[in-house]
Write a protein that holds these residues in place. Structure first.
Motif, PDB file in Angstrom:
ATOM      1  N   ARG B 317      42.910  44.356  23.971  1.00  0.00           N
ATOM      2  CA  ARG B 317      42.063  45.541  24.041  1.00  0.00           C
ATOM      3  C   ARG B 317      41.112  45.477  25.244  1.00  0.00           C
ATOM      4  NH1 ARG B 317      41.571  50.765  22.393  1.00  0.00           N
ATOM      5  NH2 ARG B 317      39.395  51.379  22.200  1.00  0.00           N
ATOM      6  N   THR B 318      40.375  44.353  25.313  1.00  0.00           N
ATOM      7  CA  THR B 318      39.348  44.274  26.354  1.00  0.00           C
ATOM      8  C   THR B 318      39.965  44.062  27.726  1.00  0.00           C
ATOM      9  OG1 THR B 318      39.099  41.928  25.918  1.00  0.00           O
ATOM     10  CG2 THR B 318      37.606  43.401  24.772  1.00  0.00           C
ATOM     11  N   GLY B 319      41.154  43.476  27.741  1.00  0.00           N
ATOM     12  CA  GLY B 319      41.833  43.270  29.020  1.00  0.00           C
ATOM     13  C   GLY B 319      42.188  44.588  29.672  1.00  0.00           C
ATOM     14  N   SER B 320      42.560  45.566  28.833  1.00  0.00           N
ATOM     15  CA  SER B 320      42.932  46.871  29.397  1.00  0.00           C
ATOM     16  C   SER B 320      41.711  47.497  30.085  1.00  0.00           C
ATOM     17  CB  SER B 320      43.458  47.785  28.290  1.00  0.00           C
ATOM     18  OG  SER B 320      42.419  48.053  27.367  1.00  0.00           O
ATOM     19  N   ARG B 321      40.524  47.126  29.572  1.00  0.00           N
ATOM     20  CA  ARG B 321      39.289  47.647  30.154  1.00  0.00           C
ATOM     21  C   ARG B 321      39.067  47.063  31.556  1.00  0.00           C
ATOM     22  NH1 ARG B 321      36.439  52.017  30.023  1.00  0.00           N
ATOM     23  NH2 ARG B 321      34.511  51.657  31.158  1.00  0.00           N
ATOM     24  N   LEU B 322      39.439  45.791  31.708  1.00  0.00           N
ATOM     25  CA  LEU B 322      39.209  45.116  32.989  1.00  0.00           C
ATOM     26  C   LEU B 322      39.883  45.863  34.134  1.00  0.00           C
ATOM     27  CD1 LEU B 322      39.536  41.285  32.291  1.00  0.00           C
ATOM     28  CD2 LEU B 322      37.489  42.607  32.770  1.00  0.00           C
ATOM     29  N   GLU B 323      41.028  46.460  33.810  1.00  0.00           N
ATOM     30  CA  GLU B 323      41.771  47.177  34.817  1.00  0.00           C
ATOM     31  C   GLU B 323      40.917  48.295  35.428  1.00  0.00           C
ATOM     32  OE1 GLU B 323      45.482  48.409  33.159  1.00  0.00           O
ATOM     33  OE2 GLU B 323      46.230  48.941  35.144  1.00  0.00           O
ATOM     34  N   PHE B 324      40.179  48.979  34.551  1.00  0.00           N
ATOM     35  CA  PHE B 324      39.320  50.068  35.038  1.00  0.00           C
ATOM     36  C   PHE B 324      38.209  49.539  35.926  1.00  0.00           C
ATOM     37  CE2 PHE B 324      41.101  51.892  31.146  1.00  0.00           C
ATOM     38  CZ  PHE B 324      41.610  53.073  31.655  1.00  0.00           C
ATOM     39  N   GLU B 325      37.833  48.289  35.687  1.00  0.00           N
ATOM     40  CA  GLU B 325      36.719  47.699  36.429  1.00  0.00           C
ATOM     41  C   GLU B 325      37.188  47.009  37.699  1.00  0.00           C
ATOM     42  OE1 GLU B 325      33.532  47.947  35.485  1.00  0.00           O
ATOM     43  OE2 GLU B 325      33.804  48.893  33.519  1.00  0.00           O
ATOM     44  N   GLY B 326      38.441  47.205  38.048  1.00  0.00           N
ATOM     45  CA  GLY B 326      38.905  46.697  39.332  1.00  0.00           C
ATOM     46  C   GLY B 326      39.538  45.318  39.293  1.00  0.00           C
ATOM     47  N   TYR B 327      39.804  44.803  38.089  1.00  0.00           N
ATOM     48  CA  TYR B 327      40.479  43.512  38.017  1.00  0.00           C
ATOM     49  C   TYR B 327      41.985  43.732  37.939  1.00  0.00           C
ATOM     50  CZ  TYR B 327      35.999  41.297  36.968  1.00  0.00           C
ATOM     51  OH  TYR B 327      34.730  40.829  37.030  1.00  0.00           O
ATOM     52  N   ALA B 328      42.730  42.700  38.294  1.00  0.00           N
ATOM     53  CA  ALA B 328      44.178  42.800  38.163  1.00  0.00           C
ATOM     54  C   ALA B 328      44.537  42.783  36.681  1.00  0.00           C
ATOM     55  CB  ALA B 328      44.850  41.632  38.871  1.00  0.00           C
ATOM     56  N   GLN B 329      45.506  43.594  36.309  1.00  0.00           N
ATOM     57  CA  GLN B 329      45.872  43.737  34.903  1.00  0.00           C
ATOM     58  C   GLN B 329      46.470  42.429  34.355  1.00  0.00           C
ATOM     59  OE1 GLN B 329      49.040  46.457  34.339  1.00  0.00           O
ATOM     60  NE2 GLN B 329      48.857  46.458  32.121  1.00  0.00           N
ATOM     61  N   GLU B 330      47.129  41.711  35.242  1.00  0.00           N
ATOM     62  CA  GLU B 330      47.855  40.516  34.807  1.00  0.00           C
ATOM     63  C   GLU B 330      46.925  39.394  34.356  1.00  0.00           C
ATOM     64  OE1 GLU B 330      48.470  42.172  37.585  1.00  0.00           O
ATOM     65  OE2 GLU B 330      50.366  43.085  36.992  1.00  0.00           O
ATOM     66  N   ILE B 331      45.634  39.537  34.742  1.00  0.00           N
ATOM     67  CA  ILE B 331      44.726  38.427  34.479  1.00  0.00           C
ATOM     68  C   ILE B 331      44.635  38.097  32.985  1.00  0.00           C
ATOM     69  CG2 ILE B 331      42.521  39.661  34.175  1.00  0.00           C
ATOM     70  CD1 ILE B 331      42.636  36.971  36.700  1.00  0.00           C
ATOM     71  N   VAL B 332      44.752  39.142  32.139  1.00  0.00           N
ATOM     72  CA  VAL B 332      44.659  38.896  30.699  1.00  0.00           C
ATOM     73  C   VAL B 332      45.849  38.077  30.214  1.00  0.00           C
ATOM     74  CG1 VAL B 332      44.715  40.006  28.450  1.00  0.00           C
ATOM     75  CG2 VAL B 332      43.201  40.857  30.214  1.00  0.00           C
ATOM     76  N   GLY B 333      47.026  38.393  30.739  1.00  0.00           N
ATOM     77  CA  GLY B 333      48.206  37.602  30.391  1.00  0.00           C
ATOM     78  C   GLY B 333      48.005  36.155  30.758  1.00  0.00           C
ATOM     79  N   VAL B 334      47.391  35.937  31.931  1.00  0.00           N
ATOM     80  CA  VAL B 334      47.134  34.559  32.364  1.00  0.00           C
ATOM     81  C   VAL B 334      46.184  33.875  31.383  1.00  0.00           C
ATOM     82  CG1 VAL B 334      46.112  33.139  34.177  1.00  0.00           C
ATOM     83  CG2 VAL B 334      47.538  35.094  34.790  1.00  0.00           C
ATOM     84  N   ILE B 335      45.122  34.588  30.998  1.00  0.00           N
ATOM     85  CA  ILE B 335      44.155  33.990  30.066  1.00  0.00           C
ATOM     86  C   ILE B 335      44.827  33.647  28.744  1.00  0.00           C
ATOM     87  CG2 ILE B 335      42.067  34.426  28.715  1.00  0.00           C
ATOM     88  CD1 ILE B 335      41.036  36.111  30.990  1.00  0.00           C
ATOM     89  N   GLN B 336      45.654  34.576  28.243  1.00  0.00           N
ATOM     90  CA  GLN B 336      46.326  34.321  26.972  1.00  0.00           C
ATOM     91  C   GLN B 336      47.212  33.083  27.066  1.00  0.00           C
ATOM     92  OE1 GLN B 336      48.054  38.219  26.450  1.00  0.00           O
ATOM     93  NE2 GLN B 336      46.518  38.793  24.924  1.00  0.00           N
ATOM     94  N   GLY B 337      47.937  32.975  28.163  1.00  0.00           N
ATOM     95  CA  GLY B 337      48.794  31.805  28.358  1.00  0.00           C
ATOM     96  C   GLY B 337      47.984  30.532  28.422  1.00  0.00           C
ATOM     97  N   VAL B 338      46.870  30.592  29.164  1.00  0.00           N
ATOM     98  CA  VAL B 338      46.013  29.412  29.301  1.00  0.00           C
ATOM     99  C   VAL B 338      45.486  28.975  27.939  1.00  0.00           C
ATOM    100  CG1 VAL B 338      43.741  28.674  30.133  1.00  0.00           C
ATOM    101  CG2 VAL B 338      45.347  29.772  31.697  1.00  0.00           C
ATOM    102  N   ILE B 339      45.094  29.948  27.124  1.00  0.00           N
ATOM    103  CA  ILE B 339      44.550  29.595  25.809  1.00  0.00           C
ATOM    104  C   ILE B 339      45.595  28.855  24.973  1.00  0.00           C
ATOM    105  CG2 ILE B 339      43.752  30.554  23.610  1.00  0.00           C
ATOM    106  CD1 ILE B 339      42.330  32.715  25.168  1.00  0.00           C
ATOM    107  N   VAL B 340      46.824  29.398  24.945  1.00  0.00           N
ATOM    108  CA  VAL B 340      47.859  28.750  24.138  1.00  0.00           C
ATOM    109  C   VAL B 340      48.099  27.330  24.629  1.00  0.00           C
ATOM    110  CG1 VAL B 340      50.291  28.780  23.520  1.00  0.00           C
ATOM    111  CG2 VAL B 340      48.984  30.888  23.479  1.00  0.00           C
ATOM    112  N   LEU B 341      48.217  27.151  25.928  1.00  0.00           N
ATOM    113  CA  LEU B 341      48.463  25.807  26.470  1.00  0.00           C
ATOM    114  C   LEU B 341      47.312  24.876  26.116  1.00  0.00           C
ATOM    115  CD1 LEU B 341      50.007  26.371  29.998  1.00  0.00           C
ATOM    116  CD2 LEU B 341      51.095  25.478  27.944  1.00  0.00           C
ATOM    117  N   CYS B 342      46.078  25.354  26.299  1.00  0.00           N
ATOM    118  CA  CYS B 342      44.929  24.506  26.015  1.00  0.00           C
ATOM    119  C   CYS B 342      44.910  24.086  24.550  1.00  0.00           C
ATOM    120  CB  CYS B 342      43.623  25.233  26.342  1.00  0.00           C
ATOM    121  SG  CYS B 342      43.351  25.348  28.103  1.00  0.00           S
ATOM    122  N   VAL B 343      45.213  25.047  23.660  1.00  0.00           N
ATOM    123  CA  VAL B 343      45.182  24.728  22.234  1.00  0.00           C
ATOM    124  C   VAL B 343      46.249  23.686  21.905  1.00  0.00           C
ATOM    125  CG1 VAL B 343      45.707  25.664  19.960  1.00  0.00           C
ATOM    126  CG2 VAL B 343      44.150  26.874  21.472  1.00  0.00           C
TER     127      VAL B 343
END
Lengths: 504, 385
Positions: B317-343
């Motif tokens: 949800r919040t990742g879609s918001r980042l797009e409006f704020e000028g961030y790359a959309q893919e960044i949320v996917g990266v964060i999600q992946g990082v979280i799974v790996l870290c866990v």
């Protein structure tokens, strides 16, 4: 430890032998203390460090690739030393001749016997330039004749100036081969003795701080009521190369109530498959298994267990325990359908926990609690838990495969005593062991297994380990007696036991 | 001797509990810290300010419409994670949850559009159909594994694309679908098949959240309180030990695949019975794969997975918001992946450390107990066998 000597290390299981050796071989780091090698203090971080400093280890379980040749196994991981073909072969020949190892470099390891494989392991270590050899229970899998040959090899190594550290439970062997003996107990050195000045009994007392236990069963309790009857068991298996081999060939045996039937044999001659066929984890091609008058040939393992088969598996880590589960879950394993572990379809966790505490207490399982994982107990205590679990369900038949392997002398005595006690109450026991003293001492009847067949039987009262050993290599068959006795001893003692059974 | 051994037992129990708590907290903490650090580095590397991004996400996440969206999104995620976790608990990797839930939802939608039953019966019928279809689809993989030895990883992946083709074939005008603008979808379900919802503002929350909670509770009860669950976990912990203990491993493989598939059948239901009321070409896809990540994230624990599902939905949800704020959309996917790996990594590290610690402690305590005992009665045999 002196250079050019054989130094034996004895101690109970859990005493710290393996840990000490792991530290010496760089597999584990000590909290404090130092290791001094040739006058230099060394720190060993990995087995690689140890190898570089000339320390080599032969593990209890062989680390060989079956489908490679001896040469290939030897150079594996050490390709840089002498190449992988001509140079390596010459070097192997040289080592083999120098120490009398008698190794053929181009034979496939799978075609070698246990003793030959062990020599390959020793060769591997020497090939890497080891000057100090650690042998972890090297005789556990050997028959007496092979043990003698191994000891000749060790003396050869010693005369060439190498140092051998020899870990063993078998005190007689230690005394025959070692120049110095260190006894450790609960993590500390309790004594350093010279073999000339000590006896097995004294040594064992040092190890456990108690009397030497003996596996002798006093009076026979054999009855004439058969408990387990196995008839015409035949099993073929396809090995990894697609070759069909006969693993069990017409195996038949009867165990009566109150009888311990020992099966002797070099490992890999069908004992494990026999156990699996009786447990129902492997379906034989034909043959029947009858327990207490009921044909169980086609029933599931769970039904067989519920029907009264207790099982002490050969490899307790693989078949007997859930290593990362707490002790009370391990107490449920194998008896999940029985009380006190479950009520109806639901687990009875309080019941199981309470009973685990009882087992821990009654069977002297040394643990700080029932919440710790099975993996954190020493081998002997794991085994005591398994024995306690199986005995708690009052089995009719106990299958005990190497029940005291890797178990300290104290626990060994306890396990033997429990088997004896249950036998007095009419338990039938199928005992499979590589420890010939245990087999002879505990069994009422002995059978010898060789290449999937029961080739010989013997009277434990008169047979010696050497005679049994030669039958295990296939050299003798039929009824083994000390000197041509016609075997009238067995029926006589069976009859006596029957009266004993009536009295109960 | 008995007093000597009992004393440390009490201490050990206390310190063991304390340690267990510390270790249980350590793993997620370690994972969160690592995930934040790595994600921040990713933001920095892409030339953005990580803290502003976190601020936007936190701010956007606390609006009530976001919260309703997150809960509604988390429900299918959670059911999907449950389906995957049933397999994980016995070392089966059911990658086919995706195909299973889509085929199940399609079948339920097709039947639901054609049949009209009074009230709750219609809903029950559709849920049962979905669970059956999911179970049959995963059961194929279970049977192939036990009879032919084919890895369930391979078969479930292949069944995913077969499911997609089957749906594609029937979702045609004149077959089981109707054309609606650019979209093809099955006939609308009758009013009776609409699941209840909670009248929240601005949008309702799926009533199916109740089913998800019940499913989570059942999952917990089945695995940790029943004989069947013990057998299943035993197979997962050690197949040979389970086999020797009397579990039929093959039977267990088939049963757990069926259960996993039945749970997967539920995944599409909140959307079908609560929002879309038809299965169309725009029906959400890919939830089966998200479920794998959430099962990993939640360590197969019913509460952990609930937390994981909510976190995942929050990031969506919040990742879609980042797009409006000028961030790359893919960044949320990266964060999600990082979280799974870290866990996954953090839990493995803590688990190994815990095992080693316990082994050492057990050794120390026994040695201490032995010393005391030895001092008490030096001349008596220590083993009274």
């Amino acid at each position: 430890m002196r250079r050019g000597s054989v130094h034996a290390l004895c101690g109970e299981n859990g005493a710290g032998k393996s840990t000490l050796m792991k530290i010496l071989y760089g597999m584990q780091k000590p909290d404090e203390g130092t290791i001094t090698l040739d006058g230099h203090e060394v720190t060993l971080h990995t087995p690689g460090d140890a190898i570089a400093r000339g320390i080599g280890m032969v593990h209890q379980h062989f680390m060989l690739a079956d489908n490679l040749t001896v040469l290939e196994n030897t150079v594996l991981g050490a390709e840089k030393l002498h190449g992988i073909s001509g140079g390596a072969r010459a070097k192997i020949r040289e080592i083999s001749d120098a120490y009398g190892l008698n190794i053929r470099p181009d034979v496939l390891v799978e075609d070698l016997g246990v003793a030959d494989r062990q020599r390959v392991e020793i060769l591997k270590v020497l090939y890497r330039g080891a000057r100090t050899l650690i042998l972890d229970e090297p005789t556990a899998v050997l028959v007496p004749q092979e043990v003698d040959a191994l000891f000749d090899n060790l003396r050869e190594l010693k005369s060439e100036g190498l140092t051998v550290i020899f870990i063993s439970h078998k005190l007689g062997e230690v005394l025959s081969v070692a120049d110095d003996i260190t006894v450790i107990r609960r993590g500390t050195t309790v004594a350093s003795v010279e073999p000339a000045a000590t006896t097995p009994k004294q040594l064992a007392e040092l190890m456990v701080g108690s009397e030497l236990p003996s596996p002798e069963t006093r009076d026979s309790t054999v009855t004439d009521q058969p408990m387990l009857e196995v008839d015409g068991l035949h099993l073929t298996a396809t090995d990894s190369d697609g070759v069909v081999r006969t693993v069990l060939d017409g195996v038949g045996l009867t165990i009566h109530k109150g009888e311990v039937l020992g099966v002797a044999g070099v490992e890999g001659n069908g004992q494990a498959e026999l156990v699996e066929a009786i447990m129902g984890t492997r379906a034989p091609d034909h043959g029947t298994v009858t327990l207490d008058g009921t044909d169980i040939s086609r029933t599931t393992t769970r039904r067989r267990r519920e029907g009264g088969i207790g099982y002490i598996p050969e490899d307790r880590h693989r078949h007997g325990l859930l290593l990362e589960a707490p002790l009370w879950e391990n107490r449920i394993l194998g008896h999940v359908t029985e009380r006190p572990n479950s009520k109806g379809k639901l687990l009875d966790i309080p019941g199981a926990r309470k009973d685990t505490a009882r087992i821990v207490d009654a069977y002297d399982v040394r643990t700080p609690g029932i919440e710790v994982t099975a993996a954190s107990l020493s081998g002997g205590n794991q085994q005591k838990l398994i024995v306690g679990r199986e005995m708690s369900h009052h089995p009719k038949l106990l299958i005990a495969a190497h029940p005291t392997r890797g178990v300290d002398v104290g626990a060994q005595a306890q396990i033997w005593e429990q088997i004896r006690e249950a036998r007095r109450e009419g338990l039938a026991v199928l005992l499979i062991s590589a420890d010939l003293d245990e087999l002879i001492g505990l069994s009422d009847t002995l059978r010898v297994m060789y290449r999937g067949r029961l080739v010989a039987d013997a009277d434990p009262a008169v047979i010696t380990p050497e005679e049994l050993g030669s039958a295990m290599t296939g050299a003798a068959s039929g009824h083994l007696t000390a000197d041509g006795d016609t075997g009238t001893g067995r029926p006589a003692s069976g009859g006596a036991a029957a009266t004993g059974g009536d009295q109960e | 001797m008995s007093t000597a051994t009992k004393l440390p037992t009490g201490d050990a129990a206390r310190s063991a509990t304390r340690e267990k708590v510390i270790l249980a907290v350590a793993a997620p903490l370690l994972a969160i810290v690592a995930a934040i650090v790595i994600s921040s580095l990713v933001f920095l590397a892409s030339g953005e300010n990580p803290f502003r991004a976190y601020g936007i996400m936190a701010d956007y996440g606390h609006y009530s419409d976001s919260q309703v969206w997150i809960i509604n999104k988390a429900v299918p995620y959670y059911l999907s994670a449950l389906a995957v976790a049933i397999g994980f608990r016995m070392n089966l990797f059911n990658i086919g949850v995706d195909g299973q839930y889509r085929l199940a939802a399609f079948a339920a939608a097709a039947v639901g559009g054609a049949v009209v039953l009074p009230g709750a019966l219609q809903i029950i019928l559709l849920i049962v159909i979905a669970m059956l279809v999911g179970a049959v689809w995963s059961g194929i993989a279970g049977l192939l594994k036990t009879t032919r030895g084919v890895s369930e990883v391979i078969t479930t992946i292949m069944l995913n694309s077969i499911a997609a083709s089957v749906i594609g074939y029937f979702l045609q005008d004149g077959r089981l679908a109707v054309k609606d603008g650019n979209l093809l979808h099955t006939k609308f379900l009758p009013e009776a098949a609409h699941f209840f919802s909670f009248p929240t503002h601005p949008k309702p929350v799926y009533g199916f959240v109740v089913i998800a909670v019940v499913a989570g509770a059942l999952y917990w009860f089945l695995l940790s309180r029943t004989r069947f669950g013990f057998d299943l976990r035993a197979v997962g912990a050690s197949e040979p030990a389970a086999e020797a203990s009397g579990v039929s491993v093959k039977r267990m493989v088939v049963i757990s695949m069926l259960l996993s598939g039945a749970a997967a059948g539920l995944v599409g239901m909140p959307t079908l019975l609560g929002e879309s009321f038809q299965y169309g070409t725009d029906f959400p896809a890919g939830i089966g794969f998200t479920g794998i990540a959430i099962a990993l994230l939640g360590r197969n624990h019913p509460l952990g997975m609930a937390f994981g599902a909510l976190l995942w939905a929050f990031l969506d949800r919040t990742g879609s918001r980042l797009e409006f704020e000028g961030y790359a959309q893919e960044i949320v996917g990266v964060i999600q992946g990082v979280i799974v790996l870290c866990v996954v990594i953090a839990y493995e590290i803590v688990r190994r450390y815990g095992l080693r610690l316990q082994q050492r402690k057990v050794g120390e305590e026994l040695a201490a107990a032995a010393r005391t005992a030895g001092a008490d009665n030096n001349d008596k045999p220590e083993v009274s066998a």
